[in-house]
Each structure stands twice: as C-alpha cells, then as structure tokens.
Motif scaffolding. Structure first.
Motif, PDB file in Angstrom:
ATOM      1  N   LYS A  35       0.144   9.000  -8.745  1.00 17.64           N
ATOM      2  CA  LYS A  35       1.354   8.660  -8.000  1.00 17.64           C
ATOM      3  C   LYS A  35       1.738   7.187  -8.109  1.00 17.64           C
ATOM      4  O   LYS A  35       2.884   6.888  -8.461  1.00 17.64           O
ATOM      5  N   PRO A  36       0.843   6.231  -7.844  1.00 18.19           N
ATOM      6  CA  PRO A  36       1.249   4.824  -7.973  1.00 18.19           C
ATOM      7  C   PRO A  36       1.633   4.459  -9.406  1.00 18.19           C
ATOM      8  O   PRO A  36       2.558   3.674  -9.629  1.00 18.19           O
ATOM      9  N   TRP A  37       0.932   5.032 -10.369  1.00 15.05           N
ATOM     10  CA  TRP A  37       1.238   4.770 -11.778  1.00 15.05           C
ATOM     11  C   TRP A  37       2.650   5.262 -12.098  1.00 15.05           C
ATOM     12  O   TRP A  37       3.452   4.549 -12.698  1.00 15.05           O
ATOM     13  N   LEU A  38       2.964   6.477 -11.665  1.00 15.00           N
ATOM     14  CA  LEU A  38       4.294   7.036 -11.884  1.00 15.00           C
ATOM     15  C   LEU A  38       5.353   6.202 -11.167  1.00 15.00           C
ATOM     16  O   LEU A  38       6.412   5.904 -11.743  1.00 15.00           O
TER      17      LEU A  38
ATOM     18  N   LEU B 161      10.136  -4.937  -2.450  1.00 17.88           N
ATOM     19  CA  LEU B 161       9.309  -3.926  -3.111  1.00 17.88           C
ATOM     20  C   LEU B 161       8.085  -3.555  -2.285  1.00 17.88           C
ATOM     21  O   LEU B 161       7.786  -2.376  -2.108  1.00 17.88           O
ATOM     22  N   VAL B 162       7.372  -4.558  -1.787  1.00 13.20           N
ATOM     23  CA  VAL B 162       6.139  -4.261  -1.066  1.00 13.20           C
ATOM     24  C   VAL B 162       6.431  -3.502   0.229  1.00 13.20           C
ATOM     25  O   VAL B 162       5.712  -2.564   0.580  1.00 13.20           O
ATOM     26  N   VAL B 163       7.500  -3.841   0.929  1.00 10.08           N
ATOM     27  CA  VAL B 163       7.860  -3.111   2.154  1.00 10.08           C
ATOM     28  C   VAL B 163       8.301  -1.690   1.807  1.00 10.08           C
ATOM     29  O   VAL B 163       7.904  -0.730   2.474  1.00 10.08           O
ATOM     30  N   THR B 164       9.099  -1.549   0.760  1.00 12.54           N
ATOM     31  CA  THR B 164       9.576  -0.220   0.358  1.00 12.54           C
ATOM     32  C   THR B 164       8.415   0.688  -0.015  1.00 12.54           C
ATOM     33  O   THR B 164       8.321   1.819   0.465  1.00 12.54           O
ATOM     34  N   TYR B 165       7.511   0.200  -0.852  1.00 15.98           N
ATOM     35  CA  TYR B 165       6.382   1.027  -1.271  1.00 15.98           C
ATOM     36  C   TYR B 165       5.485   1.371  -0.083  1.00 15.98           C
ATOM     37  O   TYR B 165       5.080   2.509   0.082  1.00 15.98           O
ATOM     38  N   ARG B 166       5.166   0.373   0.716  1.00 16.83           N
ATOM     39  CA  ARG B 166       4.176   0.563   1.784  1.00 16.83           C
ATOM     40  C   ARG B 166       4.713   1.425   2.925  1.00 16.83           C
ATOM     41  O   ARG B 166       4.017   2.293   3.430  1.00 16.83           O
ATOM     42  N   TYR B 167       5.967   1.196   3.325  1.00 18.18           N
ATOM     43  CA  TYR B 167       6.474   1.889   4.511  1.00 18.18           C
ATOM     44  C   TYR B 167       7.510   2.959   4.216  1.00 18.18           C
ATOM     45  O   TYR B 167       7.402   4.069   4.729  1.00 18.18           O
TER      46      TYR B 167
ATOM     47  N   ASP C 212      -0.370   3.989   0.757  1.00 20.62           N
ATOM     48  CA  ASP C 212      -1.376   3.141   1.391  1.00 20.62           C
ATOM     49  C   ASP C 212      -1.528   1.852   0.581  1.00 20.62           C
ATOM     50  O   ASP C 212      -0.908   1.677  -0.467  1.00 20.62           O
ATOM     51  N   GLU C 213      -2.339   0.957   1.093  1.00 22.51           N
ATOM     52  CA  GLU C 213      -2.484  -0.361   0.465  1.00 22.51           C
ATOM     53  C   GLU C 213      -2.981  -0.298  -0.988  1.00 22.51           C
ATOM     54  O   GLU C 213      -2.410  -0.943  -1.866  1.00 22.51           O
ATOM     55  N   PRO C 214      -4.038   0.474  -1.280  1.00 21.59           N
ATOM     56  CA  PRO C 214      -4.493   0.551  -2.675  1.00 21.59           C
ATOM     57  C   PRO C 214      -3.429   1.145  -3.611  1.00 21.59           C
ATOM     58  O   PRO C 214      -3.267   0.689  -4.741  1.00 21.59           O
ATOM     59  N   GLU C 215      -2.699   2.166  -3.146  1.00 22.08           N
ATOM     60  CA  GLU C 215      -1.643   2.754  -3.973  1.00 22.08           C
ATOM     61  C   GLU C 215      -0.529   1.741  -4.219  1.00 22.08           C
ATOM     62  O   GLU C 215      -0.002   1.659  -5.332  1.00 22.08           O
TER      63      GLU C 215
END
Length: 186
Positions: free
Chosen positions: A62-65, A132-138, A143-146
């Motif tokens: 998922k994170p890679w995609l 980006l970091v807010v969008t991905y995380r929330y 999660d943090e590692p992803e």
C-alpha cells in the motif's frame, strides 16, 4: 500476493487492484488530481505492475503504491500546466467519500461540509511536505511506518514534519475542534 503476480498469475494482481483502488482514488483526489483521479490511479497501477521487479520483498504494498499515485498525481498536475482550485479538490474529495445517509440531520451535514472546506483551505496554505504528511497520515489513515515508506522519509522526519504541520494547522484553524466520538482523524 506479489510473489504470485511475479509468477504470472494475473488474478493475483487483480486482487491487489481491487483491494487498493479505493485508497488510491482517495489519495489522488486529496493530492489534487481532481477529475483526473481515476486516470491517475489507472496509470499508477500500470506503473506499479511494470515496476514489480523493483518491489522489495517484505515491504508493504500500500505505501509503495501510494507513493506511485502521489508521483503520478504530481506529473498529471504538471502536464495540465494549471493549479487545481480548492473547489475542484473539494468536489473530488467529497465524491471519494461515502455519502451522508439521507436520514442524517441536514445541520450536521452542513457543519461537516464546512469543517471539510475549512480543513482543505488550511491544508492549501501548508508547504507541500506538510500537506503530504498530513494527508497520508490522517486523510488516508496510514500509520507512521506506512507514511514514512510512502513518502520515502525516515520515521523521525515524518514525526517532526507532522508535528510542525499540526502546529501550523492549529494556528490556521484556532476554532477547529476535533470531531466528537473519538475518531480524531481531522
């Protein structure tokens, strides 16, 4: 599943596509693809399939995609040579979200729409890294590692940028209160 795809089992990749299409569409919409979100996601899945040879075993798909989706979104926006407006992003994000049940209180629905618009307007004011970091995380609930994997950043960088971004959002949205009910993903 990746090993099955690498051995030529096409149905295995179809399972990956079905499993991750929803989150990929939300990511593309949240990152500014607007009406092009479906095209971005389709192209991202094609690129992911072609790059499976470079996918490292043991990593999460998922994170890679989503990193590929983010890159493809940026490329699409650049090719379009115009900045998407907040209204375009809001419309795309609302389309990607589940519809509010008809039985819901219209006042609550209006308040939620206003909260979403205020949050997206505030996100627009952040730097790209913080957005980006807010969008991905929330917004994408990674999660943090992803999040670290998807952005290609160390976890410490994710933590520090997220902390700074949330402080900036708090200044931009002083009257913004987290949703009641413990969801906490605003």
């Amino acid at each position: 599943m990746i090993a099955r795809v690498r051995t030529g089992e096409s149905e295995a990749y179809a399972v990956l596509v079905r499993t991750h299409t929803g989150i990929a569409l939300r990511a593309a919409a949240a990152l500014g693809a607007g009406a092009d979100a479906e095209d971005v996601v389709q192209q991202a899945f094609v690129k992911a399939y072609c790059a499976l040879g470079r996918f490292r075993d043991g990593m999460a798909f998922k994170p890679w995609l989503l990193a590929i989706v983010a890159n493809e979104t940026r490329n699409t926006v650049r090719r379009a040579a115009r900045q998407r407006t907040l209204a375009d992003r809001e419309a795309a994000l609302v389309k990607a979200e589940p519809l509010i049940p008809e039985s819901a209180d219209p006042a609550v629905a209006t308040l939620e729409a206003e909260r979403r618009a205020a949050l997206l307007a505030a996100l627009e004011k952040l730097s790209e890294e913080h957005r980006l970091v807010v969008t991905y995380r929330y917004l994408l609930e990674m999660d943090e590692p992803e999040t670290a994997q998807a952005l290609g950043w160390p976890r410490g960088t994710v933590k520090s940028r997220l902390n700074r971004a949330l402080r900036k959002l708090a200044r931009l949205l002083p009257d913004f209160q987290p949703r009641e009910g413990g969801e906490g993903h605003e």
